[in-house]
Scaffold this motif. Structure first.
Motif, short mmCIF file in Angstrom:
data_model
loop_
_atom_site.label_atom_id
_atom_site.label_comp_id
_atom_site.label_asym_id
_atom_site.label_seq_id
_atom_site.Cartn_x
_atom_site.Cartn_y
_atom_site.Cartn_z
N LEU A 82 0.85 -1.20 0.00
CA LEU A 82 0.00 0.00 0.00
C LEU A 82 0.88 1.23 0.00
O LEU A 82 1.89 1.30 0.68
CB LEU A 82 -0.88 0.00 1.25
N ALA A 94 -4.05 10.89 -1.33
CA ALA A 94 -4.12 11.54 -0.02
C ALA A 94 -4.70 12.95 -0.17
O ALA A 94 -4.03 13.95 0.05
CB ALA A 94 -2.74 11.56 0.63
N GLN A 102 -3.30 8.57 7.96
CA GLN A 102 -2.30 7.72 7.31
C GLN A 102 -2.13 6.39 8.06
O GLN A 102 -1.98 5.35 7.43
CB GLN A 102 -0.96 8.46 7.21
N1 TRP Z 1 1.88 11.31 3.61
C1 TRP Z 1 2.06 10.81 2.28
C2 TRP Z 1 2.69 11.93 1.42
O1 TRP Z 1 3.10 12.93 1.91
C3 TRP Z 1 0.78 10.33 1.65
C4 TRP Z 1 0.12 9.19 2.34
C5 TRP Z 1 -1.10 9.21 2.92
C6 TRP Z 1 0.59 7.84 2.47
N2 TRP Z 1 -1.44 7.97 3.39
C7 TRP Z 1 -0.43 7.12 3.14
C8 TRP Z 1 1.78 7.19 2.10
C9 TRP Z 1 -0.27 5.77 3.43
C10 TRP Z 1 1.92 5.85 2.40
C11 TRP Z 1 0.90 5.13 3.06
O2 TRP Z 1 2.78 11.84 0.22
#
Ligand code: TRP
Length: 360
Positions: free
Chosen positions: A68, A104, A186
């Protein structure tokens, strides 16, 4: 001394990957860790992770596991750093992982002020078709938007009582509400596949995202009633931009984008930082330094798949047999060829994009 934290929302970056890996207790990734390693794994671009063995065991024993990742749709075009992450996802998909890729959009709204409508538009028109064009199998991938996934949103509420403010300050050095909301979301992005089926999962991401993995593992440990497997993670080095800046960022430097036109490619490559000597004479006599050369970084990470060909080019460059101008010409050609095929696959994918999105 100021306490070191990694801030996943900043674009400053770790200079020394080894120190970071040691300091935060990451495992070192070795080429032989997984079957059929891809080029990023073989060439040291993938350099560390957490709990890699359990995933390698799943692959070898054909046991269920998932992969994921999530990407904020802030960029209007995708840079090659995103390609590296998707390349990892594709690798695990091919090894049998159930695959999730999420947009996201809520995180982008909370931390970057991007509207949900705009995020959706970018994801549908650019991001998701690009992931498919990179080789992700759309029939075997669950794409979702954070804003539309109630299972994920509910889980993040439920798990919120397993984190403390002090923990936030220790992990992130920051405890702004928007960041708290985004990281809890997240956490549940990462764990939610296990609500349906308990199985290990691996999260390919940039090293800047490791704080989220630590938080997720802490929360998963405490939420005993869920019996979660702690998520594994795998990190690749950043793709430097063509000027040699470590993280390809949208705002500065000379980043290369997927879907760049032939002209853009040519222009950007012509200005790339190379490891060449100041004069032609010196270059022929002393040779160039491929380790400081952004074109070699591109060859290594993306453009030259054949190990022998790459080795020969490195050797010839060191030996003064290849000049910067030839490298530039070759990189331009390889990229333009790559982009020609890529663009075709992208247009194809864009046509039937709505088929691949689920609502929950
Ligand atoms: N925080 C990640 C970014 O800055 C995006 C993200 C959201 C993510 N949920 C996640 C990455 C789950 C890995 C798994 O791009």
């Amino acid at each position: 001394m100021k306490k070191r934290v990694i801030d996943p929302w900043s674009s400053d970056l770790p200079e020394d990957y080894k120190n970071i890996a040691n300091k935060f207790g990451l495992e070192r990734f070795e080429e032989g860790d997984f079957p059929n390693p891809n080029i990023l794994m073989r060439r040291g671009i993938v350099f560390s992770g957490r709990d890699l063995k359990i995933i390698s065991k799943c692959i070898k024993e054909k046991k269920p596991f998932y992969v994921l990742t999530g990407i904020m749709p802030t960029a209007e075009r995708l840079h090659f750093g995103t390609k590296s992450v998707i390349d990892q996802v594709i690798y695990f998909q091919k090894q049998g992982a159930k695959t999730f890729v999420l947009i996201a959009d809520l995180e982008a709204a909370a931390t970057r002020g991007l509207s949900l409508e705009e995020a959706r538009k970018r994801a549908m028109e650019v991001h998701i078709p690009c992931y498919i064009a990179l080789g992700l199998d759309p029939k075997k991938t669950i794409f979702y938007f954070q804003s539309e996934n109630n299972i994920v949103k509910n889980l993040s509420f439920i798990l919120s009582n397993r984190a403390t403010l002090n923990e936030y300050r220790a992990i992130y050095g920051n405890s702004e509400p928007s960041r708290i909301m985004s990281s809890l979301l997240q956490v549940s992005d990462i764990l939610h596949p296990q609500l349906e089926r308990k199985m290990p999962g691996i999260i390919p991401i940039g090293i800047d995202q490791d704080p989220h993995i630590r938080l997720t593992r802490d929360i998963a440990k405490r939420a005993k009633e869920f019996k979660f497997f702690l998520p594994s993670s795998i990190y690749n080095k950043f793709v430097p931009d063509l000027q040699g800046d470590l993280k390809m960022s949208k705002s500065k430097g000379n980043p290369l984008y997927l879907l760049d036109s032939d002209m853009e490619i040519k222009k950007k490559i012509s200005k790339a930082l190379t490891g060449g000597q100041k004069t032609l004479k010196d270059q022929k006599k002393k040779g160039g330094n491929p380790d400081k050369d952004m074109l070699f970084e591109l060859f290594k990470q993306h453009l030259i798949r054949d190990d022998k060909e790459l080795e020969k080019r490195i050797k010839d460059y060191r030996g003064g047999k290849i000049l910067d101008s030839e490298n530039k010409e070759y990189a331009t050609k390889l990229l333009q060829d790559y982009m020609k095929d890529f663009r075709k696959r992208y247009e194809e994918a864009k046509k039937d994009i709505s088929k691949f999105l689920i609502k929950s």
